[in-house]
Design a protein around this motif. Structure first.
Motif, PDB file in Angstrom:
ATOM      1  N   PRO A  16       0.852  -1.200   0.022  1.00  0.00           N
ATOM      2  CA  PRO A  16       0.012   0.103   0.027  1.00  0.00           C
ATOM      3  C   PRO A  16       0.813   1.251  -0.151  1.00  0.00           C
ATOM      4  CG  PRO A  16      -0.146  -1.024   1.968  1.00  0.00           C
ATOM      5  CD  PRO A  16       0.583  -2.029   1.281  1.00  0.00           C
ATOM      6  N   VAL A  17       0.204   2.311  -0.356  1.00  0.00           N
ATOM      7  CA  VAL A  17       0.908   3.310  -0.590  1.00  0.00           C
ATOM      8  C   VAL A  17       1.360   4.091   0.687  1.00  0.00           C
ATOM      9  CG1 VAL A  17       0.854   5.915  -1.387  1.00  0.00           C
ATOM     10  CG2 VAL A  17      -0.225   4.216  -2.777  1.00  0.00           C
ATOM     11  N   SER A  18       0.669   3.703   1.689  1.00  0.00           N
ATOM     12  CA  SER A  18       0.986   4.324   3.092  1.00  0.00           C
ATOM     13  C   SER A  18       2.030   3.555   3.509  1.00  0.00           C
ATOM     14  CB  SER A  18      -0.428   4.159   4.088  1.00  0.00           C
ATOM     15  OG  SER A  18      -0.868   2.775   3.999  1.00  0.00           O
ATOM     16  N   ALA A  19       2.715   2.397   3.136  1.00  0.00           N
ATOM     17  CA  ALA A  19       3.772   2.028   3.826  1.00  0.00           C
ATOM     18  C   ALA A  19       4.987   2.513   3.555  1.00  0.00           C
ATOM     19  CB  ALA A  19       3.691   0.394   3.684  1.00  0.00           C
ATOM     20  N   GLY A  20       5.165   3.863   3.496  1.00  0.00           N
ATOM     21  CA  GLY A  20       6.443   4.589   3.227  1.00  0.00           C
ATOM     22  C   GLY A  20       7.204   4.545   4.304  1.00  0.00           C
ATOM     23  N   PRO A  21       8.169   5.417   4.500  1.00  0.00           N
ATOM     24  CA  PRO A  21       9.040   5.489   5.517  1.00  0.00           C
ATOM     25  C   PRO A  21       8.421   5.700   7.183  1.00  0.00           C
ATOM     26  CG  PRO A  21       9.430   7.362   4.227  1.00  0.00           C
ATOM     27  CD  PRO A  21       8.302   6.406   3.476  1.00  0.00           C
ATOM     28  N   GLY A  22       7.403   6.466   7.157  1.00  0.00           N
ATOM     29  CA  GLY A  22       6.630   6.567   8.196  1.00  0.00           C
ATOM     30  C   GLY A  22       5.342   5.808   8.384  1.00  0.00           C
ATOM     31  N   LYS A  23       4.886   5.998   9.855  1.00  0.00           N
ATOM     32  CA  LYS A  23       3.691   5.229   9.802  1.00  0.00           C
ATOM     33  C   LYS A  23       2.399   6.083   9.714  1.00  0.00           C
ATOM     34  CE  LYS A  23       3.741   3.100  14.306  1.00  0.00           C
ATOM     35  NZ  LYS A  23       3.988   2.836  15.725  1.00  0.00           N
ATOM     36  N   THR A  24       1.129   5.399   9.636  1.00  0.00           N
ATOM     37  CA  THR A  24       0.042   6.346   9.203  1.00  0.00           C
ATOM     38  C   THR A  24      -0.817   5.880  10.649  1.00  0.00           C
ATOM     39  OG1 THR A  24       0.161   5.716   6.988  1.00  0.00           O
ATOM     40  CG2 THR A  24      -1.914   6.190   7.761  1.00  0.00           C
ATOM     41  N   HIS A  25      -1.317   7.097  11.182  1.00  0.00           N
ATOM     42  CA  HIS A  25      -2.348   7.247  12.336  1.00  0.00           C
ATOM     43  C   HIS A  25      -3.818   7.652  11.977  1.00  0.00           C
ATOM     44  CE1 HIS A  25       1.443   7.223  14.801  1.00  0.00           C
ATOM     45  NE2 HIS A  25       1.944   7.701  13.941  1.00  0.00           N
ATOM     46  N   THR A  26      -4.705   7.060  12.677  1.00  0.00           N
ATOM     47  CA  THR A  26      -5.838   7.540  11.999  1.00  0.00           C
ATOM     48  C   THR A  26      -6.727   8.157  13.323  1.00  0.00           C
ATOM     49  OG1 THR A  26      -6.272   5.584  10.792  1.00  0.00           O
ATOM     50  CG2 THR A  26      -8.238   6.717  11.509  1.00  0.00           C
ATOM     51  N   TYR A  79      -2.551  14.068   6.325  1.00  0.00           N
ATOM     52  CA  TYR A  79      -1.505  15.294   6.624  1.00  0.00           C
ATOM     53  C   TYR A  79      -0.258  14.536   6.959  1.00  0.00           C
ATOM     54  CZ  TYR A  79       0.990  18.900   8.700  1.00  0.00           C
ATOM     55  OH  TYR A  79       1.944  20.037   9.091  1.00  0.00           O
ATOM     56  N   LEU A  80       0.667  14.901   6.180  1.00  0.00           N
ATOM     57  CA  LEU A  80       2.172  14.601   6.326  1.00  0.00           C
ATOM     58  C   LEU A  80       2.803  15.195   7.351  1.00  0.00           C
ATOM     59  CD1 LEU A  80       4.121  12.350   5.455  1.00  0.00           C
ATOM     60  CD2 LEU A  80       5.113  14.027   4.075  1.00  0.00           C
ATOM     61  N   ALA A  81       3.060  14.681   8.481  1.00  0.00           N
ATOM     62  CA  ALA A  81       3.738  15.654   9.330  1.00  0.00           C
ATOM     63  C   ALA A  81       5.032  15.788   9.262  1.00  0.00           C
ATOM     64  CB  ALA A  81       3.635  14.983  10.902  1.00  0.00           C
ATOM     65  N   ALA A  82       5.569  16.949   8.732  1.00  0.00           N
ATOM     66  CA  ALA A  82       6.778  17.324   8.282  1.00  0.00           C
ATOM     67  C   ALA A  82       7.529  18.093   9.104  1.00  0.00           C
ATOM     68  CB  ALA A  82       6.800  17.991   6.885  1.00  0.00           C
ATOM     69  N   SER A  83       6.808  18.911  10.168  1.00  0.00           N
ATOM     70  CA  SER A  83       7.761  19.625  11.032  1.00  0.00           C
ATOM     71  C   SER A  83       7.334  19.369  12.515  1.00  0.00           C
ATOM     72  CB  SER A  83       7.329  21.134  10.796  1.00  0.00           C
ATOM     73  OG  SER A  83       7.493  21.405   9.495  1.00  0.00           O
ATOM     74  N   LYS A  84       8.543  19.315  13.470  1.00  0.00           N
ATOM     75  CA  LYS A  84       8.201  18.805  14.641  1.00  0.00           C
ATOM     76  C   LYS A  84       7.502  20.220  15.709  1.00  0.00           C
ATOM     77  CE  LYS A  84      12.466  16.252  15.400  1.00  0.00           C
ATOM     78  NZ  LYS A  84      13.422  16.236  16.162  1.00  0.00           N
ATOM     79  N   GLY A  85       6.595  19.755  16.411  1.00  0.00           N
ATOM     80  CA  GLY A  85       5.834  20.991  17.169  1.00  0.00           C
ATOM     81  C   GLY A  85       4.817  20.417  17.661  1.00  0.00           C
ATOM     82  N   ASP A  86       3.957  21.156  18.519  1.00  0.00           N
ATOM     83  CA  ASP A  86       2.704  21.001  19.097  1.00  0.00           C
ATOM     84  C   ASP A  86       1.800  21.561  18.194  1.00  0.00           C
ATOM     85  OD1 ASP A  86       3.422  19.384  21.428  1.00  0.00           O
ATOM     86  OD2 ASP A  86       4.105  21.203  22.372  1.00  0.00           O
ATOM     87  N   TYR A  87       0.722  21.212  17.832  1.00  0.00           N
ATOM     88  CA  TYR A  87      -0.261  21.695  16.839  1.00  0.00           C
ATOM     89  C   TYR A  87      -1.768  21.618  17.581  1.00  0.00           C
ATOM     90  CZ  TYR A  87       3.295  21.433  13.513  1.00  0.00           C
ATOM     91  OH  TYR A  87       4.608  21.505  13.078  1.00  0.00           O
TER      92      TYR A  87
END
Ligand SMILES: [Cu+2]
Length: 104
Positions: A16-26, A79-87
């Motif tokens: 699946p496309v979501s199996a990239g380097p990062g995890k997917t959260h729902t 949304y791809l979490a590209a930047s660290k921080g609290d949102y």
């Protein structure tokens, strides 16, 4: 050897496309709430908001660090979490709906 590499290619294409380097959260939107309300992810992870509610909602971060726009009933937004921080984020249609995303 040729057969083996072909098989490997087929396996890669099947992933699946979501199996990239990062995890997917729902995050499920249901009963006028984000669930989980607080989520911590790693940079490079993807978050998918799924609207299981009866109305459209948004996931809109402070200062629009991210903004889903209207997510229709049964639709998703990722949304791809590209930047660290609290949102801290909320639904612009229902200001009592609040969530928090932490990117480490
Ligand atoms: Cu809403």
């Amino acid at each position: 050897m040729r057969v083996a590499s072909g098989l490997l290619l087929a396996l890669c294409l099947a992933a699946p496309v979501s199996a990239g380097p990062g995890k997917t959260h729902t995050v499920t939107i249901e009963n006028m709430q984000f669930n989980p309300q607080q989520l911590t992810v790693q940079r490079g992870d993807r978050i998918v908001w799924v609207n299981k509610d009866l109305f459209p909602h948004t996931a809109t971060a402070a200062r629009k660090a991210f903004d889903s726009g209207s997510i229709a009933v049964n639709a998703t937004w990722s949304y791809l979490a590209a930047s660290k921080g609290d949102y801290a984020y909320r639904c612009t249609f229902h200001p009592t709906m609040k969530g928090k995303l932490t990117v480490r």
